[in-house]
Scaffold this motif. Structure first.
Motif, PDB file in Angstrom:
ATOM      1  N   ARG A  42      -9.347 -43.047   5.716  1.00  0.00           N
ATOM      2  CA  ARG A  42      -9.390 -41.662   5.314  1.00  0.00           C
ATOM      3  C   ARG A  42      -8.910 -41.513   3.892  1.00  0.00           C
ATOM      4  O   ARG A  42      -9.407 -40.697   3.130  1.00  0.00           O
ATOM      5  N   LYS A  43      -8.022 -42.321   3.468  1.00  0.00           N
ATOM      6  CA  LYS A  43      -7.500 -42.246   2.092  1.00  0.00           C
ATOM      7  C   LYS A  43      -8.554 -42.606   1.097  1.00  0.00           C
ATOM      8  O   LYS A  43      -8.716 -41.981   0.054  1.00  0.00           O
ATOM      9  N   ASN A  44      -9.401 -43.594   1.366  1.00  0.00           N
ATOM     10  CA  ASN A  44     -10.461 -43.998   0.449  1.00  0.00           C
ATOM     11  C   ASN A  44     -11.523 -42.920   0.339  1.00  0.00           C
ATOM     12  O   ASN A  44     -12.104 -42.692  -0.741  1.00  0.00           O
ATOM     13  N   LEU A  45     -11.849 -42.261   1.463  1.00  0.00           N
ATOM     14  CA  LEU A  45     -12.830 -41.186   1.414  1.00  0.00           C
ATOM     15  C   LEU A  45     -12.333 -40.024   0.582  1.00  0.00           C
ATOM     16  O   LEU A  45     -13.084 -39.382  -0.131  1.00  0.00           O
ATOM     17  N   GLY A  46     -11.073 -39.750   0.659  1.00  0.00           N
ATOM     18  CA  GLY A  46     -10.513 -38.637  -0.138  1.00  0.00           C
ATOM     19  C   GLY A  46     -10.607 -38.923  -1.619  1.00  0.00           C
ATOM     20  O   GLY A  46     -10.914 -38.049  -2.422  1.00  0.00           O
ATOM     21  N   ILE A  47     -10.341 -40.161  -1.950  1.00  0.00           N
ATOM     22  CA  ILE A  47     -10.430 -40.518  -3.395  1.00  0.00           C
ATOM     23  C   ILE A  47     -11.857 -40.446  -3.867  1.00  0.00           C
ATOM     24  O   ILE A  47     -12.151 -39.944  -4.953  1.00  0.00           O
ATOM     25  N   LEU A  48     -12.819 -40.859  -3.047  1.00  0.00           N
ATOM     26  CA  LEU A  48     -14.244 -40.832  -3.424  1.00  0.00           C
ATOM     27  C   LEU A  48     -14.710 -39.390  -3.580  1.00  0.00           C
ATOM     28  O   LEU A  48     -15.461 -39.044  -4.518  1.00  0.00           O
ATOM     29  N   PHE A  49     -14.264 -38.508  -2.669  1.00  0.00           N
ATOM     30  CA  PHE A  49     -14.659 -37.114  -2.748  1.00  0.00           C
ATOM     31  C   PHE A  49     -14.126 -36.477  -4.026  1.00  0.00           C
ATOM     32  O   PHE A  49     -14.790 -35.668  -4.668  1.00  0.00           O
ATOM     33  N   LEU A  50     -12.917 -36.863  -4.369  1.00  0.00           N
ATOM     34  CA  LEU A  50     -12.306 -36.310  -5.587  1.00  0.00           C
ATOM     35  C   LEU A  50     -13.081 -36.752  -6.850  1.00  0.00           C
ATOM     36  O   LEU A  50     -13.300 -35.968  -7.767  1.00  0.00           O
ATOM     37  N   ILE A  51     -13.513 -37.995  -6.854  1.00  0.00           N
ATOM     38  CA  ILE A  51     -14.271 -38.488  -8.028  1.00  0.00           C
ATOM     39  C   ILE A  51     -15.589 -37.764  -8.151  1.00  0.00           C
ATOM     40  O   ILE A  51     -16.029 -37.375  -9.248  1.00  0.00           O
ATOM     41  N   VAL A  52     -16.293 -37.513  -7.009  1.00  0.00           N
ATOM     42  CA  VAL A  52     -17.587 -36.811  -7.037  1.00  0.00           C
ATOM     43  C   VAL A  52     -17.391 -35.391  -7.515  1.00  0.00           C
ATOM     44  O   VAL A  52     -18.183 -34.849  -8.269  1.00  0.00           O
ATOM     45  N   ALA A  53     -16.322 -34.725  -7.099  1.00  0.00           N
ATOM     46  CA  ALA A  53     -16.064 -33.338  -7.508  1.00  0.00           C
ATOM     47  C   ALA A  53     -15.823 -33.260  -9.012  1.00  0.00           C
ATOM     48  O   ALA A  53     -16.284 -32.353  -9.689  1.00  0.00           O
ATOM     49  N   LEU A  54     -15.049 -34.162  -9.522  1.00  0.00           N
ATOM     50  CA  LEU A  54     -14.778 -34.162 -10.971  1.00  0.00           C
ATOM     51  C   LEU A  54     -16.075 -34.402 -11.767  1.00  0.00           C
ATOM     52  O   LEU A  54     -16.289 -33.808 -12.816  1.00  0.00           O
ATOM     53  N   ALA A  55     -16.907 -35.245 -11.250  1.00  0.00           N
ATOM     54  CA  ALA A  55     -18.163 -35.519 -11.962  1.00  0.00           C
ATOM     55  C   ALA A  55     -19.046 -34.293 -11.983  1.00  0.00           C
ATOM     56  O   ALA A  55     -19.686 -33.968 -13.002  1.00  0.00           O
ATOM     57  N   MET A  56     -19.125 -33.559 -10.893  1.00  0.00           N
ATOM     58  CA  MET A  56     -19.950 -32.366 -10.831  1.00  0.00           C
ATOM     59  C   MET A  56     -19.386 -31.280 -11.733  1.00  0.00           C
ATOM     60  O   MET A  56     -20.137 -30.551 -12.385  1.00  0.00           O
ATOM     61  N   LEU A  57     -18.081 -31.164 -11.773  1.00  0.00           N
ATOM     62  CA  LEU A  57     -17.458 -30.169 -12.656  1.00  0.00           C
ATOM     63  C   LEU A  57     -17.738 -30.458 -14.127  1.00  0.00           C
ATOM     64  O   LEU A  57     -18.012 -29.565 -14.928  1.00  0.00           O
ATOM     65  N   ASN A  58     -17.699 -31.676 -14.482  1.00  0.00           N
ATOM     66  CA  ASN A  58     -17.968 -32.082 -15.894  1.00  0.00           C
ATOM     67  C   ASN A  58     -19.428 -31.810 -16.254  1.00  0.00           C
ATOM     68  O   ASN A  58     -19.748 -31.371 -17.363  1.00  0.00           O
ATOM     69  N   ALA A  59     -20.326 -32.008 -15.313  1.00  0.00           N
ATOM     70  CA  ALA A  59     -21.753 -31.786 -15.582  1.00  0.00           C
ATOM     71  C   ALA A  59     -22.043 -30.319 -15.778  1.00  0.00           C
ATOM     72  O   ALA A  59     -22.832 -29.925 -16.643  1.00  0.00           O
ATOM     73  N   CYS A  60     -21.393 -29.461 -15.052  1.00  0.00           N
ATOM     74  CA  CYS A  60     -21.608 -28.016 -15.188  1.00  0.00           C
ATOM     75  C   CYS A  60     -21.135 -27.496 -16.536  1.00  0.00           C
ATOM     76  O   CYS A  60     -21.767 -26.679 -17.192  1.00  0.00           O
ATOM     77  N   SER A  61     -19.976 -27.989 -16.943  1.00  0.00           N
ATOM     78  CA  SER A  61     -19.444 -27.533 -18.250  1.00  0.00           C
ATOM     79  C   SER A  61     -20.334 -27.981 -19.409  1.00  0.00           C
ATOM     80  O   SER A  61     -20.520 -27.281 -20.396  1.00  0.00           O
TER      81      SER A  61
END
Length: 257
Positions: free
Chosen positions: A2-21
């Motif tokens: 579960r810890k690895n999935l949380g880290i992966l989800f966090l990386i995907v969210a940051l990438a999407m946020l950067n693309a929008c900006s």
């Protein structure tokens, strides 16, 4: 896990946020309308400057420069003056006259006989012999010619020269120049005189006395030893006396004794 999935989800969210900006930033920078295109210059493109080192140096020409002919200024045509009318006169040839004599007495130039002949060819068949009474046309001179008649006149004959005439008149040939000077109108060349013309000479009393003396000296002296002339009527046949010359001789007759 579960810890690895949380880290992966966090990386995907940051990438999407950067693309929008990033997309918003590009939309704010791009304008609604494109800027107008700049006008294209129509000036000619200057020729590229050649390298001075690569330019060929022209050799000096040895031919002389060609002069440019300048056309002469055009002159306005002047109206031609009318040809002056030549005034003529009619002349009746006298006995013994020649074309040279007529030319001299009319114009003071005996060599103008040719122009007289050319103007009267239909009337003159032989320029050396013009019948008396022939009517010819002469161009009237502008100024009448006046012959200078100084002294006594002498008719030039065939075979005459100034030397011979001087000897006949003055008794010496040394005065031929005096004759020439007194007749310069007629005689242009002292080596050419023409028969049929009159020349004029002056004779002073001294000239006449000198001429008589010179002519007397030129007369041949009579021969000293010449026999005296006997009249023809005194000559008689040899052996006949004067009385017998007129008597008629009869043959002798016998007596019959």
């Amino acid at each position: 896990m579960r810890k690895n999935l949380g880290i992966l989800f966090l990386i995907v969210a940051l990438a999407m946020l950067n693309a929008c900006s990033s997309s918003k930033t590009s939309e704010s920078e791009s304008p609604d309308e494109l800027p107008p295109a700049e006008e294209v210059s129509t000036d000619e493109v200057p020729l590229a400057m050649e390298d001075p080192e690569q330019q060929e140096v022209a050799e000096p020409s040895t031919e002389p420069p060609v002069e440019t002919a300048v056309a002469p200024p055009v002159q306005e045509a002047t109206p031609e003056s009318p040809t002056p009318t030549v005034e003529t006169v009619q002349y009746t040839v006298q006995e013994g006259e020649t074309l040279m004599k007529i030319a001299f007495e009319t114009y003071g130039d005996l060599y103008k006989w040719k122009s007289i002949f050319e103007a009267n060819k239909e009337k003159i068949t032989d320029p050396n012999s013009i019948p008396k009474g022939t009517i010819i046309t002469l161009e009237k001179p502008e100024t009448p010619f006046v012959i200078e008649r100084s002294g006594e006149k002498y008719l030039i004959k065939l075979g005459d020269t100034l030397v011979k005439i001087s000897d006949d008149i003055y008794g010496t040939s040394a005065k031929w120049r005096r004759l020439w000077q007194n007749n310069r109108q007629l005689i242009k060349d002292p080596n050419k005189i023409f028969a049929g013309f009159y020349l004029y000479y002056t004779m002073t009393p001294g000239d006449q006395q000198e001429a008589d003396q010179l002519k007397q000296q030129l007369k041949p002296a009579p021969l000293a030893n010449s026999a005296p002339q006997v009249p023809e009527n005194t000559l008689q046949p040899m052996g006949v006396t004067t009385e017998e010359a007129g008597a008629e001789r009869t043959p002798a007759t016998g007596t019959g004794q």
